[in-house]
Design a protein around this motif. Structure first.
Motif, mmCIF file in Angstrom:
data_model
loop_
_atom_site.group_PDB
_atom_site.id
_atom_site.type_symbol
_atom_site.label_atom_id
_atom_site.label_comp_id
_atom_site.label_asym_id
_atom_site.label_seq_id
_atom_site.Cartn_x
_atom_site.Cartn_y
_atom_site.Cartn_z
ATOM 1 N N GLY A 160 -1.887 9.494 14.028
ATOM 2 C CA GLY A 160 -0.730 9.469 13.175
ATOM 3 C C GLY A 160 -0.724 8.553 12.146
ATOM 4 O O GLY A 160 -0.057 7.485 12.029
ATOM 5 N N TYR A 161 -1.271 9.081 10.923
ATOM 6 C CA TYR A 161 -0.990 8.318 9.740
ATOM 7 C C TYR A 161 0.155 8.629 8.910
ATOM 8 O O TYR A 161 0.325 9.715 8.448
ATOM 9 N N THR A 162 1.024 7.655 8.618
ATOM 10 C CA THR A 162 1.838 7.886 7.767
ATOM 11 C C THR A 162 2.156 7.425 6.348
ATOM 12 O O THR A 162 2.758 7.949 5.377
ATOM 13 N N VAL A 163 1.393 6.432 5.987
ATOM 14 C CA VAL A 163 1.146 5.789 4.826
ATOM 15 C C VAL A 163 -0.253 5.204 4.577
ATOM 16 O O VAL A 163 -0.772 4.893 5.315
ATOM 17 N N ILE A 164 -0.833 5.992 3.528
ATOM 18 C CA ILE A 164 -2.159 5.312 3.099
ATOM 19 C C ILE A 164 -2.241 4.938 1.711
ATOM 20 O O ILE A 164 -1.656 5.381 1.004
ATOM 21 N N LYS A 165 -2.721 3.727 1.605
ATOM 22 C CA LYS A 165 -2.808 3.013 0.367
ATOM 23 C C LYS A 165 -4.116 3.143 -0.243
ATOM 24 O O LYS A 165 -5.037 3.246 0.519
ATOM 25 N N ALA A 166 -4.001 3.133 -1.757
ATOM 26 C CA ALA A 166 -5.354 3.058 -2.289
ATOM 27 C C ALA A 166 -5.341 2.340 -3.554
ATOM 28 O O ALA A 166 -4.207 2.173 -4.189
ATOM 29 N N ASP A 167 -6.373 1.946 -4.114
ATOM 30 C CA ASP A 167 -6.349 1.151 -5.503
ATOM 31 C C ASP A 167 -6.404 2.513 -6.680
ATOM 32 O O ASP A 167 -6.810 3.456 -6.512
ATOM 33 N N THR A 224 3.684 7.105 -5.668
ATOM 34 C CA THR A 224 3.524 7.276 -4.341
ATOM 35 C C THR A 224 3.560 9.249 -4.335
ATOM 36 O O THR A 224 4.366 9.762 -4.755
ATOM 37 N N TYR A 225 3.137 9.331 -3.521
ATOM 38 C CA TYR A 225 2.546 11.022 -3.483
ATOM 39 C C TYR A 225 2.821 11.402 -1.922
ATOM 40 O O TYR A 225 2.354 10.910 -1.112
ATOM 41 N N SER A 226 3.353 12.700 -1.982
ATOM 42 C CA SER A 226 3.488 13.203 -0.550
ATOM 43 C C SER A 226 1.991 14.002 -0.296
ATOM 44 O O SER A 226 1.374 14.774 -1.417
ATOM 45 N N VAL A 227 1.390 13.781 0.753
ATOM 46 C CA VAL A 227 0.329 14.386 1.033
ATOM 47 C C VAL A 227 0.298 15.008 2.486
ATOM 48 O O VAL A 227 0.925 14.698 3.278
ATOM 49 N N LEU A 228 -0.801 15.711 2.577
ATOM 50 C CA LEU A 228 -1.341 16.307 4.068
ATOM 51 C C LEU A 228 -2.441 16.148 4.405
ATOM 52 O O LEU A 228 -3.383 15.957 3.528
ATOM 53 N N ILE A 229 -2.659 15.603 5.748
ATOM 54 C CA ILE A 229 -3.978 15.138 6.331
ATOM 55 C C ILE A 229 -4.419 16.194 7.339
ATOM 56 O O ILE A 229 -3.659 16.586 8.474
#
Length: 255
Positions: A160-167, A224-229
């Protein structure tokens, strides 16, 4: 009435009636198709393994070979599942006698061979991947992190990944995992929810492995972007066929 065979130099095959000793050469069906593509010839009757058609009056006709042997000629004849016309001998211009042969044993042998081949093929299909396991390409970045040798369980665990951070250069701070004990390989795709644009896709990940900080394929502006995994799953054994798929929603924060 005695009929005589007109011998031709280009007869392509030979026929012998074992009981009577009658022997002749004849045109094969392939030759006849070449000589008479429009089928513009007449068949006076047939010799060999012939069965007369019903309601056909029998005539006293016979065909003699060059050695004095003769066979009765059946004017009205029927072909059965056990017989076949194998060729023709010329009696006069454009008039022929058909040669009929019993092919029951040959057809039975072909049928048995066909069934055996199908059975063997089905057996090979069932066992093929046991003998020659399908080769798969594991993502080179998928590192096995869990080594407790947990046996595969029946259900598939989805992280369950809810937030992913990226540079801003696309490198994520994300430990992408296929939990230990899962009965399948994972292939994970990260995409924007609104446009379905693919941002990242892994190769196959074994159960108990992780890919640390994968890099996005697409650079994004900070925000901040809404994404699907999306998780595509594949069998561990055999042909590694696709199994169920699942998708979870989350947020990607690019800083």
């Amino acid at each position: 009435m005695e009929l005589n065979i007109i011998n031709e130099d280009n007869y392509g095959a030979a026929y012998t009636h074992k009981k009577s000793g009658f022997t002749t050469r004849y045109y094969t069906k392939k030759q006849m198709a070449a000589l008479y593509p429009q089928h513009s010839y007449k068949v006076a009757g047939a010799i060999g393994a012939v069965k007369a058609e019903k309601n056909i009056q029998k005539e006293s006709l016979s065909l003699q070979d060059g050695q004095g042997h003769s066979l009765p000629v059946t004017r009205g004849f029927a072909i059965t599942p056990a017989t076949a016309v194998i060729g023709y001998v010329r009696l006069k211009d454009n008039v022929f006698a058909a040669i009929v042969k019993n092919v029951a044993l040959k057809r039975l042998a072909v049928a048995i061979a066909g069934i055996a081949l199908l059975t063997f093929g089905a057996w090979c299909a069932v066992n093929w991947y046991d003998w020659f396991p399908a080769k798969i390409e594991i993502d080179p970045n998928a590192i096995v992190t869990q080594t407790t040798d947990t046996p595969p369980h029946e259900d598939i665990t989805i992280p369950g990944y809810t937030v992913i951070k990226a540079d801003k250069n696309g490198t994520t701070h994300w430990s992408l995992q296929n939990p230990e004990g899962n009965p399948c390989y994972f292939q994970v795709t990260l995409k924007l929810e609104e446009s379905n644009r693919k941002l990242y896709q892994s190769g196959l990940m074994p159960a108990g492995s992780a890919i640390e900080n994968p890099k996005l394929e697409t650079m994004l502006d900070p925000g901040t972007y809404s994404v699907l995994i999306q998780y595509n799953t594949y069998e561990l054994e055999g042909a590694h066929n696709p199994m169920n798929s699942a998708a979870t929603a989350g947020q990607l924060i690019v800083e």
